[in-house]
Design a protein around this motif. Sequence first.
Motif, PDB file in Angstrom:
ATOM      1  N   SER A   1       0.831  -1.207   0.000  1.00 43.00           N
ATOM      2  CA  SER A   1       0.000   0.000   0.000  1.00 43.00           C
ATOM      3  C   SER A   1       0.862   1.251   0.000  1.00 43.00           C
ATOM      4  N   LEU A   2       1.909   1.273   0.823  1.00 43.47           N
ATOM      5  CA  LEU A   2       2.815   2.425   0.851  1.00 43.47           C
ATOM      6  C   LEU A   2       3.556   2.579  -0.471  1.00 43.47           C
ATOM      7  N   TYR A   3       3.938   1.460  -1.088  1.00 44.70           N
ATOM      8  CA  TYR A   3       4.651   1.522  -2.364  1.00 44.70           C
ATOM      9  C   TYR A   3       3.766   2.117  -3.457  1.00 44.70           C
ATOM     10  N   ILE A   4       2.515   1.699  -3.511  1.00 42.16           N
ATOM     11  CA  ILE A   4       1.593   2.235  -4.523  1.00 42.16           C
ATOM     12  C   ILE A   4       1.360   3.726  -4.299  1.00 42.16           C
ATOM     13  N   LEU A   5       1.179   4.116  -3.032  1.00 38.59           N
ATOM     14  CA  LEU A   5       0.989   5.526  -2.721  1.00 38.59           C
ATOM     15  C   LEU A   5       2.213   6.353  -3.106  1.00 38.59           C
ATOM     16  N   CYS A   6       3.407   5.867  -2.772  1.00 35.67           N
ATOM     17  CA  CYS A   6       4.636   6.595  -3.104  1.00 35.67           C
ATOM     18  C   CYS A   6       4.878   6.635  -4.610  1.00 35.67           C
ATOM     19  N   HIS A   7       4.465   5.588  -5.320  1.00 34.24           N
ATOM     20  CA  HIS A   7       4.603   5.603  -6.779  1.00 34.24           C
ATOM     21  C   HIS A   7       3.761   6.716  -7.386  1.00 34.24           C
ATOM     22  N   PHE A   8       2.542   6.886  -6.931  1.00 30.99           N
ATOM     23  CA  PHE A   8       1.705   7.973  -7.440  1.00 30.99           C
ATOM     24  C   PHE A   8       2.271   9.339  -7.059  1.00 30.99           C
ATOM     25  N   ILE A   9       2.848   9.439  -5.864  1.00 30.84           N
ATOM     26  CA  ILE A   9       3.423  10.722  -5.438  1.00 30.84           C
ATOM     27  C   ILE A   9       4.621  11.094  -6.304  1.00 30.84           C
ATOM     28  N   ILE A  10       5.514  10.143  -6.549  1.00 28.61           N
ATOM     29  CA  ILE A  10       6.724  10.433  -7.323  1.00 28.61           C
ATOM     30  C   ILE A  10       6.383  10.702  -8.779  1.00 28.61           C
ATOM     31  N   THR A  11       5.495   9.926  -9.355  1.00 27.58           N
ATOM     32  CA  THR A  11       5.111  10.170 -10.747  1.00 27.58           C
ATOM     33  C   THR A  11       4.357  11.483 -10.909  1.00 27.58           C
ATOM     34  N   HIS A  12       3.716  11.959  -9.854  1.00 29.45           N
ATOM     35  CA  HIS A  12       3.029  13.245  -9.934  1.00 29.45           C
ATOM     36  C   HIS A  12       4.011  14.405  -9.946  1.00 29.45           C
ATOM     37  N   PHE A  13       5.071  14.304  -9.143  1.00 26.82           N
ATOM     38  CA  PHE A  13       6.031  15.401  -9.043  1.00 26.82           C
ATOM     39  C   PHE A  13       7.263  15.215  -9.908  1.00 26.82           C
ATOM     40  N   LYS A  14       7.405  14.063 -10.563  1.00 21.98           N
ATOM     41  CA  LYS A  14       8.601  13.804 -11.365  1.00 21.98           C
ATOM     42  C   LYS A  14       8.589  14.652 -12.624  1.00 21.98           C
ATOM     43  N   LYS A  15       9.738  15.243 -12.914  1.00 22.75           N
ATOM     44  CA  LYS A  15       9.881  16.036 -14.128  1.00 22.75           C
ATOM     45  C   LYS A  15      10.107  15.108 -15.318  1.00 22.75           C
ATOM     46  N   HIS A  16       9.597  15.527 -16.462  1.00 24.34           N
ATOM     47  CA  HIS A  16       9.773  14.739 -17.675  1.00 24.34           C
ATOM     48  C   HIS A  16      11.178  15.002 -18.220  1.00 24.34           C
ATOM     49  N   THR A  17      12.013  13.979 -18.189  1.00 24.17           N
ATOM     50  CA  THR A  17      13.380  14.125 -18.659  1.00 24.17           C
ATOM     51  C   THR A  17      13.434  14.065 -20.176  1.00 24.17           C
ATOM     52  N   ASP A  18      14.617  14.381 -20.680  1.00 23.69           N
ATOM     53  CA  ASP A  18      14.759  14.439 -22.133  1.00 23.69           C
ATOM     54  C   ASP A  18      14.625  13.062 -22.780  1.00 23.69           C
TER      55      ASP A  18
ATOM     56  N   THR B   1      11.085   4.906  -5.380  1.00 26.33           N
ATOM     57  CA  THR B   1       9.775   4.628  -4.799  1.00 26.33           C
ATOM     58  C   THR B   1       9.903   3.713  -3.588  1.00 26.33           C
ATOM     59  N   PHE B   2      10.764   2.704  -3.693  1.00 26.04           N
ATOM     60  CA  PHE B   2      10.999   1.811  -2.556  1.00 26.04           C
ATOM     61  C   PHE B   2      11.552   2.581  -1.358  1.00 26.04           C
ATOM     62  N   THR B   3      12.510   3.468  -1.607  1.00 29.91           N
ATOM     63  CA  THR B   3      13.104   4.249  -0.522  1.00 29.91           C
ATOM     64  C   THR B   3      12.087   5.183   0.114  1.00 29.91           C
ATOM     65  N   LEU B   4      11.259   5.824  -0.711  1.00 28.96           N
ATOM     66  CA  LEU B   4      10.234   6.710  -0.162  1.00 28.96           C
ATOM     67  C   LEU B   4       9.203   5.926   0.637  1.00 28.96           C
ATOM     68  N   ALA B   5       8.864   4.730   0.188  1.00 29.15           N
ATOM     69  CA  ALA B   5       7.925   3.899   0.942  1.00 29.15           C
ATOM     70  C   ALA B   5       8.504   3.509   2.302  1.00 29.15           C
ATOM     71  N   VAL B   6       9.800   3.180   2.331  1.00 29.87           N
ATOM     72  CA  VAL B   6      10.441   2.852   3.605  1.00 29.87           C
ATOM     73  C   VAL B   6      10.471   4.069   4.522  1.00 29.87           C
ATOM     74  N   ALA B   7      10.786   5.248   3.963  1.00 27.47           N
ATOM     75  CA  ALA B   7      10.813   6.460   4.776  1.00 27.47           C
ATOM     76  C   ALA B   7       9.425   6.793   5.321  1.00 27.47           C
ATOM     77  N   LEU B   8       8.412   6.646   4.478  1.00 26.33           N
ATOM     78  CA  LEU B   8       7.049   6.905   4.938  1.00 26.33           C
ATOM     79  C   LEU B   8       6.627   5.887   5.995  1.00 26.33           C
ATOM     80  N   GLY B   9       7.065   4.647   5.827  1.00 26.33           N
ATOM     81  CA  GLY B   9       6.779   3.644   6.847  1.00 26.33           C
ATOM     82  C   GLY B   9       7.459   3.957   8.166  1.00 26.33           C
ATOM     83  N   ALA B  10       8.685   4.482   8.110  1.00 27.71           N
ATOM     84  CA  ALA B  10       9.379   4.868   9.340  1.00 27.71           C
ATOM     85  C   ALA B  10       8.675   6.025  10.036  1.00 27.71           C
TER      86      ALA B  10
END
Length: 232
Positions: free
Chosen positions: A8-25, A46-55
Amino acid sequence: ICALLFASLYILCHFIITHFKKHTDFAAVHDDEDAAVNRIALGLCTFTLAVALGAVLLLPFSIISNEVLLSFPQNYYIQWLNGSLVHGLWNLVFLFSNLSLVFLMPFAYFFTESEGFAGSKKGIMARVYETSVVLLLLTLLVLGMVWVASAIFGDNAATRQSLYDLWEFYLPYLYSCISLFGVLLLLLCTPLGLSTMFTVTGKLLVKPRLLEDLDEQLSCTRLEEAALSRRI
């Protein structure tokens, strides 16, 4: 239960990162290799952000689960909120936090910057080999600096023996130092954010006029009217 919570945390963090991620070249270019590298780096972040959010959520989860157990001690369906679950979550968060801090985040950074060794065959594995070599050299450099510092400041048998006790001593110490740095950064940035928030709020909201003196405003208006009459 741990797997469901982390998913659940991984899916949530994936949506957060893809929302704020800049489109690279290279995202717009049809390059399978760069796209695969981008996906791998995105998964590691995403894995690292999920672990941080879990902490961050682990302490509120422990408190809430304890209160629920105290409120409904005889309920069969909430007996899984026990001490062994919380203890297991603490151990997993500590393990994956150190793994993300020491390995995953540096690997993701060097992996996106790697291009493979000169003369080697291009591909994902060439980038993996280069990233692994760079991480190994960086690890040896850090360990060498720690060994030299320990030899300068504490040249004794106990200090040299503590260097081999990596898991029990240095990883908790490193985790505590990074946490302290994050707290200090939060304390430094919070007043600036609060002042900006109040400044923006003050510009958007209309100030109340309940405490203004109407007699003083009338006298000021009469004085302005008299001044304008004398000028005319």
